[in-house]
Design a protein around this motif. Structure first.
Motif, PDB file in Angstrom:
ATOM      1  N   HIS A 173      -5.613   2.523   2.395  1.00  9.80           N
ATOM      2  CA  HIS A 173      -4.922   1.380   2.999  1.00  9.80           C
ATOM      3  C   HIS A 173      -5.926   0.372   3.545  1.00  9.80           C
ATOM      4  CE1 HIS A 173      -1.101   3.464   2.669  1.00  9.80           C
ATOM      5  NE2 HIS A 173      -0.475   2.525   3.352  1.00  9.80           N
ATOM      6  N   ASN A 231       0.844  -1.191   0.000  1.00 13.64           N
ATOM      7  CA  ASN A 231       0.000   0.000   0.000  1.00 13.64           C
ATOM      8  C   ASN A 231       0.880   1.242   0.000  1.00 13.64           C
ATOM      9  OD1 ASN A 231      -2.753  -0.961   0.105  1.00 13.64           O
ATOM     10  ND2 ASN A 231      -2.316  -1.715   2.162  1.00 13.64           N
ATOM     11  N   ILE A 263      -2.273   4.863   9.824  1.00 10.54           N
ATOM     12  CA  ILE A 263      -1.759   3.713   9.068  1.00 10.54           C
ATOM     13  C   ILE A 263      -0.829   2.875   9.943  1.00 10.54           C
ATOM     14  CG2 ILE A 263      -0.205   3.075   7.174  1.00 10.54           C
ATOM     15  CD1 ILE A 263      -1.490   5.466   5.618  1.00 10.54           C
ATOM     16  N   THR A 272      -1.602  -0.957  10.973  1.00  7.30           N
ATOM     17  CA  THR A 272      -0.629  -2.029  10.740  1.00  7.30           C
ATOM     18  C   THR A 272      -0.536  -2.960  11.939  1.00  7.30           C
ATOM     19  OG1 THR A 272       0.670  -0.645   9.244  1.00  7.30           O
ATOM     20  CG2 THR A 272       1.817  -2.498  10.284  1.00  7.30           C
ATOM     21  N   ASN A 288       2.618  -1.638   4.447  1.00 10.99           N
ATOM     22  CA  ASN A 288       1.934  -0.352   4.421  1.00 10.99           C
ATOM     23  C   ASN A 288       2.957   0.781   4.418  1.00 10.99           C
ATOM     24  OD1 ASN A 288      -0.657  -1.494   4.531  1.00 10.99           O
ATOM     25  ND2 ASN A 288      -0.588  -1.633   6.769  1.00 10.99           N
TER      26      ASN A 288
END
Length: 256
Positions: free
Chosen positions: A94, A65, A145, A149, A121
């Motif tokens: 994402h 991503n 993000i 994760t 990511n």
């Protein structure tokens, strides 16, 4: 699969050329590649991307991503559209691809087929360890993000999926357009000397995290030039305690 809507730095417009250009490079180097121009900020578009990958290649093993845009503004002046657009591309983008990929891997695992998959990511120094004025939307998305994760790594481990993130510092279209940083990234490097801001410094870490020899999951790595650092999130730096309920006076004394 090469996904790129082909928009401008601020996310406006669309152009099939950038995705196809990368596909052409891969094919010319002897590889196999297919372009996709769906927007990952669209839940159904992300689904089509994952479905196309499985249809074209028979399975899905790696998801990287990396989609992002910039609409920088100071908090006092930011508009709702500036906020929403950046959160949609970065954080929702994402989450959308990760959701559809995770659903595929879960179904594969439940069907008794072994899964050995990896997600990488893309977070950022802005939002993790180097807050940047004028990037409240971008920093918030990138911090989200990093958190996404860690949650995904915890959830998907049971299906044979590893999830890690990188926070790269490199010369890209977006960093060249970032006020206060563009001069640093635009500096010319003499031929033959090591370029600490080349995007080529980032790709080996991505390849390692995607590969079968990597067993790491739930990690966030800052990477720039020849340095790779493992990052950790919020943690205790000091603690105050009371035997009973706190009062404002107590807190004034303890916290100053």
């Amino acid at each position: 699969m090469v996904n790129d809507l082909g928009g401008a730095n601020d996310g406006s417009g669309a152009d099939a050329g950038p995705a196809q250009s990368v596909v052409d490079e891969i094919v010319a180097a002897g590889g196999r590649a297919v372009a996709n121009t769906d927007s990952v900020s669209d839940w159904d578009g992300a689904a089509r991307l994952i479905e196309q990958a499985v249809s074209e290649f028979g399975r899905l093993d790696i998801l990287v991503n990396n989609a992002g845009i910039l609409r920088d503004s100071f908090i006092a002046g930011i508009t709702e559209s500036q906020w929403d657009a950046v959160i949609a591309v970065h954080l929702k983008g994402h989450a959308a691809t990760l959701h559809h990929a995770a659903a595929y891997w879960k179904a594969e695992s439940k069907a008794g087929r072994e899964v050995d998959a990896s997600v990488i990511n893309t977070a950022s120094a802005s939002g993790t360890f180097l807050p940047n004025a004028g990037q409240a939307n971008y920093g918030a998305a990138k911090a989200g993000i990093a958190a996404l994760t860690l949650v995904a790594a915890d959830e998907l481990d049971r299906y044979g999926v590893r999830v890690n993130a990188i926070a790269p510092i490199a010369r890209t279209r977006l960093t060249l357009a970032t006020p206060g940083m563009n001069a640093l990234f635009a500096a010319e490097i003499p031929e033959g000397e090591f370029d600490p801001f080349s995007p080529a410094n980032i790709s080996p870490l991505v390849a390692y995290l995607a590969g079968p020899n990597c067993k790491l999951t739930g990690k966030v790595f800052a990477v720039q030039g020849g340095a790779i650092s493992e990052l950790a999130g919020w943690h205790d730096v000091s603690t105050i305690e009371s035997d009973g309920p706190w009062t404002v006076a107590d807190l004034t004394e303890k916290l100053g």
